[in-house]
Scaffold this active site. Structure first.
Site, PDB file in Angstrom:
ATOM      1  N   LYS A 279       0.815  -1.209   0.000  1.00 46.69           N
ATOM      2  CA  LYS A 279       0.000   0.000   0.000  1.00 46.69           C
ATOM      3  C   LYS A 279       0.850   1.262   0.000  1.00 46.69           C
ATOM      4  O   LYS A 279       2.040   1.237   0.290  1.00 46.69           O
ATOM      5  CB  LYS A 279      -0.992  -0.041   1.163  1.00 46.69           C
ATOM      6  CG  LYS A 279      -2.053  -1.113   0.917  1.00 46.69           C
ATOM      7  CD  LYS A 279      -3.240  -1.053   1.824  1.00 46.69           C
ATOM      8  CE  LYS A 279      -4.300  -2.046   1.338  1.00 46.69           C
ATOM      9  NZ  LYS A 279      -5.472  -2.129   2.226  1.00 46.69           N
ATOM     10  N   ARG A 314      -3.211 -10.742   4.426  1.00 45.29           N
ATOM     11  CA  ARG A 314      -3.609 -10.767   3.016  1.00 45.29           C
ATOM     12  C   ARG A 314      -2.491 -10.099   2.211  1.00 45.29           C
ATOM     13  O   ARG A 314      -2.229  -8.902   2.387  1.00 45.29           O
ATOM     14  CB  ARG A 314      -4.941 -10.035   2.841  1.00 45.29           C
ATOM     15  CG  ARG A 314      -5.478 -10.011   1.419  1.00 45.29           C
ATOM     16  CD  ARG A 314      -6.825  -9.285   1.371  1.00 45.29           C
ATOM     17  NE  ARG A 314      -7.372  -9.255   0.021  1.00 45.29           N
ATOM     18  CZ  ARG A 314      -7.097  -8.332  -0.885  1.00 45.29           C
ATOM     19  NH1 ARG A 314      -6.279  -7.320  -0.584  1.00 45.29           N
ATOM     20  NH2 ARG A 314      -7.620  -8.386  -2.098  1.00 45.29           N
TER      21      ARG A 314
END
Length: 332
Positions: A279, A314
């Site tokens: 991210k 994840r």
């Protein structure tokens, strides 16, 4: 005034007699931080935590989709989209998606998460028919390859139904099952486990100007409210995963506050799933503008989360993360 209790997590064999297990696992705590919206945080002995909260913090989590929640599990991301933020287009073709899955399975992935709609900041909604066409055939092919659990990453009941018919086992919804009112009843009726995530706003606008009074407690309250609503709809807490939604309607400061305080979310009484892989804040802090080269930063954040008892990571970079997890477990 409502109080929240964040366990101060520890590990190792030098465990005091009065220590409590965190979520029934190997980690433990003797003290917690009492948090309130007004006033400073206060460290307290675990014995002072209210009984119902302590029970949620300490109870062993039931298996979800056949996965043991007493040890960390790795969820591999397979985006069959042309426009996901990190790997858009990489697995869009059917054969490319299957090749990626085979690599993840060989590396030791525990569960696969298949998504057909990008939820990156600024992404527009994908029509149901297109999302089904992207995901259902891939899921059917994956099911023919492996018996590992498969998650469908969708906000829509029709997409979930097609995915489950194709062989998926779990529904992972970034909207916390608020986008499509038909999704929760479908999951309840089908006896499916679900992942409920927090997001402020929708993907198209969520990063425009996210604001909170207290991001940690507001995210907690949202998840608690949604979990209670799902229970009322017929989905037991034992079949619910909770995800604080790092990067979904949150600034870098919001993300870091949540990551530093992840152990609070064990008070929900559900396994915690965390998605931080590649991210933007990892790129900013780590100095890596290319998302595909953020595995080291992603793994660093992931291991810090595991130290707070997070049950599922994840990730995009499955082989690297599995290797790191094995070494992390060995030295601990």
């Amino acid at each position: 005034m409502t109080a929240y209790f964040r366990p101060l997590v520890q590990h190792g064999p030098a465990r005091p007699e009065d220590a409590h297990p965190l979520a029934g696992g190997a980690l433990w705590f003797t003290h917690a931080e009492a948090l309130r919206r007004e006033g400073p945080a206060e460290p307290i002995p675990a014995a002072e935590i209210p009984g119902d909260v302590l029970a949620r913090l300490t109870a062993a989590r039931a298996p979800v989709a056949g996965l043991d929640m007493g040890q960390p599990q790795i969820m591999g991301i397979v985006n069959v989209t042309p426009d996901s933020f990190s790997d858009g287009g990489q697995h869009y073709a059917h054969d490319a998606a299957l090749a990626a899955v085979q690599q993840m399975v060989a590396a030791g992935v525990a569960i696969l998460d298949i998504g057909g709609e990008s939820t990156r900041p600024g992404a527009a909604e994908v029509p149901e028919a297109e999302e089904i066409a992207r995901t259902a055939p891939v899921i059917a092919s994956i099911r023919a390859l492996t018996g590992l659990p498969i998650s469908i990453d969708t906000r829509k009941a029709a997409v979930a139904r097609a995915a489950i018919d194709a062989g998926a086992d779990l529904v992972n919804d970034v909207s916390g099952l608020t986008f499509d009112p038909a999704l929760a009843p479908y999951c309840a009726g089908a006896g499916l486990p679900v992942c409920v995530m927090h997001a402020q706003g929708d993907p198209e606008t969520m990063q425009d100007d996210p604001r909170y009074g207290d991001v940690l407690l507001e995210v907690y309250d949202f998840l608690e409210t949604r979990i209670a609503a799902l229970e009322a709809a017929g989905i037991p807490r034992a079949r619910i995963l909770a995800d604080p939604g790092i990067g979904f309607g949150k600034s870098q400061a919001h993300n870091l506050t949540l990551l530093k305080n992840l152990s609070l979310f064990h008070g929900l009484g559900c396994p915690v799933l965390l998605g931080v892989s590649r991210k933007a804040f990892i790129g900013r802090i780590g100095g890596e503008p290319q998302a595909a080269r953020r595995a080291p930063g992603s793994i660093a954040v992931g291991l810090a989360a595991l130290a707070q008892g997070v049950q599922i990571l994840r990730v995009h970079d499955v082989p690297e993360t599995v290797q790191a997890l094995r070494l992390w477990q060995a030295v601990r």
